[in-house]
Design a protein around this motif. Structure first.
Motif, PDB file in Angstrom:
ATOM      1  N   ALA A  50       0.834  -1.207   0.000  1.00 59.89           N
ATOM      2  CA  ALA A  50       0.000   0.000   0.000  1.00 59.89           C
ATOM      3  C   ALA A  50       0.866   1.253   0.000  1.00 59.89           C
ATOM      4  CB  ALA A  50      -0.924  -0.011   1.214  1.00 59.89           C
ATOM      5  N   GLU A  51       1.993   1.191   0.705  1.00 55.73           N
ATOM      6  CA  GLU A  51       2.866   2.361   0.823  1.00 55.73           C
ATOM      7  C   GLU A  51       3.430   2.773  -0.538  1.00 55.73           C
ATOM      8  OE1 GLU A  51       6.607   3.755   3.661  1.00 55.73           O
ATOM      9  OE2 GLU A  51       5.413   1.998   4.205  1.00 55.73           O
ATOM     10  N   TYR A  52       3.894   1.804  -1.333  1.00 52.00           N
ATOM     11  CA  TYR A  52       4.431   2.208  -2.640  1.00 52.00           C
ATOM     12  C   TYR A  52       3.324   2.436  -3.662  1.00 52.00           C
ATOM     13  CZ  TYR A  52       4.140  -2.502  -4.840  1.00 52.00           C
ATOM     14  OH  TYR A  52       3.720  -3.685  -5.377  1.00 52.00           O
ATOM     15  N   GLU A  53       2.155   1.789  -3.464  1.00 54.87           N
ATOM     16  CA  GLU A  53       1.042   2.031  -4.383  1.00 54.87           C
ATOM     17  C   GLU A  53       0.462   3.430  -4.194  1.00 54.87           C
ATOM     18  OE1 GLU A  53      -0.502   0.467  -6.960  1.00 54.87           O
ATOM     19  OE2 GLU A  53       1.176  -0.921  -6.977  1.00 54.87           O
ATOM     20  N   TYR A  54       0.581   3.990  -2.982  1.00 54.72           N
ATOM     21  CA  TYR A  54       0.166   5.385  -2.783  1.00 54.72           C
ATOM     22  C   TYR A  54       0.988   6.309  -3.685  1.00 54.72           C
ATOM     23  CZ  TYR A  54      -2.490   4.155   1.453  1.00 54.72           C
ATOM     24  OH  TYR A  54      -3.395   3.633   2.336  1.00 54.72           O
ATOM     25  N   ILE A  55       2.274   6.004  -3.823  1.00 54.05           N
ATOM     26  CA  ILE A  55       3.137   6.806  -4.702  1.00 54.05           C
ATOM     27  C   ILE A  55       2.645   6.687  -6.148  1.00 54.05           C
ATOM     28  CG2 ILE A  55       5.508   7.172  -5.497  1.00 54.05           C
ATOM     29  CD1 ILE A  55       6.461   5.756  -2.928  1.00 54.05           C
ATOM     30  N   HIS A  56       2.347   5.458  -6.541  1.00 56.49           N
ATOM     31  CA  HIS A  56       1.838   5.196  -7.891  1.00 56.49           C
ATOM     32  C   HIS A  56       0.543   5.971  -8.133  1.00 56.49           C
ATOM     33  CE1 HIS A  56       0.250   2.868 -11.300  1.00 56.49           C
ATOM     34  NE2 HIS A  56       1.481   2.469 -11.514  1.00 56.49           N
ATOM     35  N   LEU A  57      -0.346   5.959  -7.131  1.00 56.61           N
ATOM     36  CA  LEU A  57      -1.620   6.679  -7.248  1.00 56.61           C
ATOM     37  C   LEU A  57      -1.399   8.185  -7.342  1.00 56.61           C
ATOM     38  CD1 LEU A  57      -4.241   4.994  -4.878  1.00 56.61           C
ATOM     39  CD2 LEU A  57      -4.447   5.396  -7.320  1.00 56.61           C
ATOM     40  N   ASP A  58      -0.462   8.696  -6.556  1.00 56.50           N
ATOM     41  CA  ASP A  58      -0.166  10.136  -6.612  1.00 56.50           C
ATOM     42  C   ASP A  58       0.233  10.548  -8.027  1.00 56.50           C
ATOM     43  OD1 ASP A  58      -0.710  10.398  -3.946  1.00 56.50           O
ATOM     44  OD2 ASP A  58       1.386  10.359  -3.294  1.00 56.50           O
ATOM     45  N   ILE A  59       1.048   9.714  -8.670  1.00 52.55           N
ATOM     46  CA  ILE A  59       1.490  10.018 -10.042  1.00 52.55           C
ATOM     47  C   ILE A  59       0.295  10.003 -10.993  1.00 52.55           C
ATOM     48  CG2 ILE A  59       2.975   9.282 -11.945  1.00 52.55           C
ATOM     49  CD1 ILE A  59       4.713   7.852  -9.803  1.00 52.55           C
ATOM     50  N   GLU A  60      -0.526   8.937 -10.896  1.00 53.56           N
ATOM     51  CA  GLU A  60      -1.675   8.811 -11.799  1.00 53.56           C
ATOM     52  C   GLU A  60      -2.656   9.965 -11.617  1.00 53.56           C
ATOM     53  OE1 GLU A  60      -2.552   4.243 -12.812  1.00 53.56           O
ATOM     54  OE2 GLU A  60      -2.744   4.699 -10.679  1.00 53.56           O
ATOM     55  N   GLU A  61      -2.918  10.324 -10.365  1.00 49.87           N
ATOM     56  CA  GLU A  61      -3.861  11.417 -10.109  1.00 49.87           C
ATOM     57  C   GLU A  61      -3.315  12.752 -10.608  1.00 49.87           C
ATOM     58  OE1 GLU A  61      -6.200   9.686  -6.162  1.00 49.87           O
ATOM     59  OE2 GLU A  61      -4.378  10.881  -5.908  1.00 49.87           O
ATOM     60  N   ALA A  62      -2.014  12.981 -10.420  1.00 54.24           N
ATOM     61  CA  ALA A  62      -1.409  14.230 -10.902  1.00 54.24           C
ATOM     62  C   ALA A  62      -1.455  14.309 -12.425  1.00 54.24           C
ATOM     63  CB  ALA A  62       0.030  14.332 -10.406  1.00 54.24           C
ATOM     64  N   LEU A  63      -1.148  13.186 -13.087  1.00 50.72           N
ATOM     65  CA  LEU A  63      -1.176  13.162 -14.554  1.00 50.72           C
ATOM     66  C   LEU A  63      -2.598  13.363 -15.067  1.00 50.72           C
ATOM     67  CD1 LEU A  63       0.227  12.706 -17.259  1.00 50.72           C
ATOM     68  CD2 LEU A  63      -0.054  10.241 -16.923  1.00 50.72           C
ATOM     69  N   LEU A  64      -3.567  12.684 -14.442  1.00 48.68           N
ATOM     70  CA  LEU A  64      -4.964  12.825 -14.856  1.00 48.68           C
ATOM     71  C   LEU A  64      -5.433  14.264 -14.674  1.00 48.68           C
ATOM     72  CD1 LEU A  64      -7.543  11.372 -15.825  1.00 48.68           C
ATOM     73  CD2 LEU A  64      -8.114  10.969 -13.425  1.00 48.68           C
ATOM     74  N   HIS A  65      -5.019  14.892 -13.581  1.00 51.19           N
ATOM     75  CA  HIS A  65      -5.403  16.291 -13.326  1.00 51.19           C
ATOM     76  C   HIS A  65      -4.846  17.211 -14.415  1.00 51.19           C
ATOM     77  CE1 HIS A  65      -6.287  19.973 -11.141  1.00 51.19           C
ATOM     78  NE2 HIS A  65      -5.016  20.349 -11.297  1.00 51.19           N
TER      79      HIS A  65
END
Length: 573
Positions: A50-65
């Protein structure tokens, strides 16, 4: 843009911290084996995941934004928010690091006991489970007419989940889990009860074959499932799964047909106030860790217009991972989370990422330390009682059904062998129907998608016009010019044929390993699809009509003598 996001989010530094933690826990594993349970060690893995997937999610959300807020004429609008499609070297390298972490954190599975007793017990459970599986689905298939009573019962005020087939489905799912030796603990059932009869899309984490059965056997709401197409092709079981329980196959090898299946199921939500179960991951996890979410389930939710009930299943992967023939008995946890109310101000993809963050948080929360361990004594007794009941009831029930069928056939003068032939005929017809509806012939779909009929009609019209003008063309053109026109028309028709063959080959090659498409022949002349056979005949007719014109022979005496002289000279040479 991706590199800029990676730098702003300090991805490299954050990943190094997680990688150091992963290396530390891997080094301490030998010591942890003696001081902790399997559930505790795997929960530590989930927390790091979960800890490294949060990083992955942060990237995806920033790119989508960035993509969604970019001006309409910005090149960003053409970008994909799927990181796996990125060609940025930094992103590709980063994804490799994520993949390496996932591989290192693959969940530990419960080891098999290879003692003689355990092996014999495993064999007995497999046979008993098979008896329950096929015997239960046979009885369910015979109960299909009960579904007709639902129309009347709904008018009398009987609610979903209390209809006859719904109760049969709940009992059957519970029996399958109990016969497999699974003890299920549930948390958050009040989140489902609080729906008060409202529909929901129940999205569950998927690491084992048990997941759907455990949800159906514990949920207060009866669910309709989407399953991969191959499940519905199992004789008897597939028939009952589709026509008795009302579940729906999905063709993962064909996006358009998959969308149609999802829309069909969405109508069941709207028309009959049903609730649906589907895994947002799409398929079982090979590591036991939460996978990326597919977009299809969120199209289903959007079409159905209802909220989502997230479900986390823990402990099942350890007992029955994808590589294991059959499950080991043990304890599992089904955790029903609060409703996720889809934010109408966010895009479908933004909601998908927000929900995945909720799942990751839930998977990292503490779980009972005895998950995947041996079941408690009361549950062991339930398991044994059910195994005894299965062997007492199902052989007698199946024997009675066969006897009644033979007696019924005897009324019409059929012998036992005649009854057997009739049974096999009915069996073949039902399986053919199931194959037809679940695996509509790919060729017909391709012909429609490529608009073959209209394109062929246009070519045929050109050919007929060309042939009608032959008498005029003979006087105004040379033989070479007329034949070149034939070749051009032939090429035009062959382009259509090539489009069909390439599309069919593409569908076969990209299909899942267990898909019926893998057994298809890419030679369209071997097709049994009537529409394809008709198309092939039209191509053959076009070839005949476009047969090249040959130079006519001159029958004069001089030309005949010259021909004879050339033949003899050629033979001498």
């Amino acid at each position: 843009m991706e590199t800029k996001i990676l730098n702003e989010l300090k991805v490299d530094e954050r990943l190094k911290i997680v990688e150091a933690k992963v290396e530390a826990i891997l080094k301490s594993l030998p010591e942890m084996v003696s001081t902790s349970t399997l559930a505790e060690r795997n929960q530590k893995r989930r927390q790091l995941h979960a800890e490294y997937e949060y990083i992955h999610l942060d990237i995806e959300e920033a790119l989508l934004h960035e993509i969604e807020t970019a001006p309409a004429d910005s090149p960003l609008k053409a970008m994909s928010d799927d990181l796996t499609k990125s060609t940025d070297e930094n992103v590709v390298l980063m994804l490799k690091r994520f993949s390496a972490l996932r591989s290192k954190l693959t969940l530990e599975i419960k080891p098999e006991d290879n003692s003689l007793f355990e092996r014999a017990y495993m064999a007995f459970r497999i046979v008993t489970f098979a008896v329950l599986f096929f015997g239960g689905f046979t009885l369910a298939f015979l109960l299909i007419p009960l579904r007709w009573s639902h129309i009347l019962l709904r008018k009398l005020g009987v609610k979903n989940s209390y209809l006859p087939i719904d109760l049969v489905q709940w009992v059957f799912s519970w029996a399958m889990c109990t016969a497999g030796g699974i003890q299920i603990t549930t948390e958050g059932l009040e989140n489902v009860r609080n729906l008060n009869g409202k529909s929901t899309v129940m999205m569950f984490s998927h690491g084992s074959n048990w997941d759907g059965l455990m949800i159906q056997g514990t949920s207060p709401v009866t669910l309709k499932f989407i399953g991969k197409k191959s499940m519905f092709l199992i004789p008897v079981a597939g028939w009952a799964f589709r026509w008795c329980f009302g579940n729906l196959p999905i063709d993962r090898s064909n996006r358009e047909r998959a969308k149609k299946s999802l829309k069909y199921l969405a109508r069941a939500v709207v028309d009959y106030n049903r609730s649906i179960a589907i895994s947002p991951e799409g398929t079982r996890s090979k590591t036991g860790l939460l996978q990326d979410f597919k977009k299809g389930p969120f199209y289903l939710q959007s079409d159905a217009g209802v909220d989502i009930t997230p479900v986390i299943i823990t402990g099942a992967y350890e007992l029955w991972p994808p590589a294991r023939v059959f499950t080991l008995p043990g304890k599992c946890l089904v955790r029903y989370l609060p409703q996720y109310n889809v934010d109408p101000n966010k895009s479908r993809n933004a909601n998908r990422l927000a929900l995945r963050r909720i799942y990751l948080t839930a998977t990292a929360e503490p779980v009972p330390s005895d998950l995947s361990s041996h079941v408690d004594f009361p549950n062991l007794l339930h398991h044994i009682y059910l195994l005894v009941f299965i062997w007492m009831f199902f052989p007698i029930a199946i024997y009675s059904i066969i006897t009644y069928f033979i007696s019924f056939c005897a009324l019409f003068g059929l012998s036992t062998f005649g009854a057997f032939k009739l049974f096999m005929t009915i069996f073949a017809i039902l399986e053919s129907i199931m194959f037809y509806f679940n695996c509509p012939l790919m060729e017909s779909t391709i012909l429609r998608e490529l608009n073959v009929d209209a394109r062929l009609s246009a070519v045929e019209a050109k050919i007929d016009a060309f042939l009608a003008s032959q008498s005029t063309l003979v006087a105004s053109t040379t033989l070479a010019q007329r034949n070149q026109k034939r070749r051009e028309l032939h090429t035009e028709s062959e382009y259509i044929l090539l489009d069909i063959e390439e599309a069919l080959l593409h569908e076969i090659e990209k299909a899942d390993a267990d898909s019926p498409l893998k057994t298809m022949n890419d030679d369209i002349t071997m097709s049994k699809d009537e529409v394809m056979i008709a198309a092939v005949q039209r191509f053959n007719e076009i070839r005949k009509k476009l047969t090249l014109e040959i130079q006519p022979e001159d029958k004069s005496t001089f030309e005949k003598a010259y021909m004879a002289f050339r033949i003899v000279t050629f033979a001498v040479l």
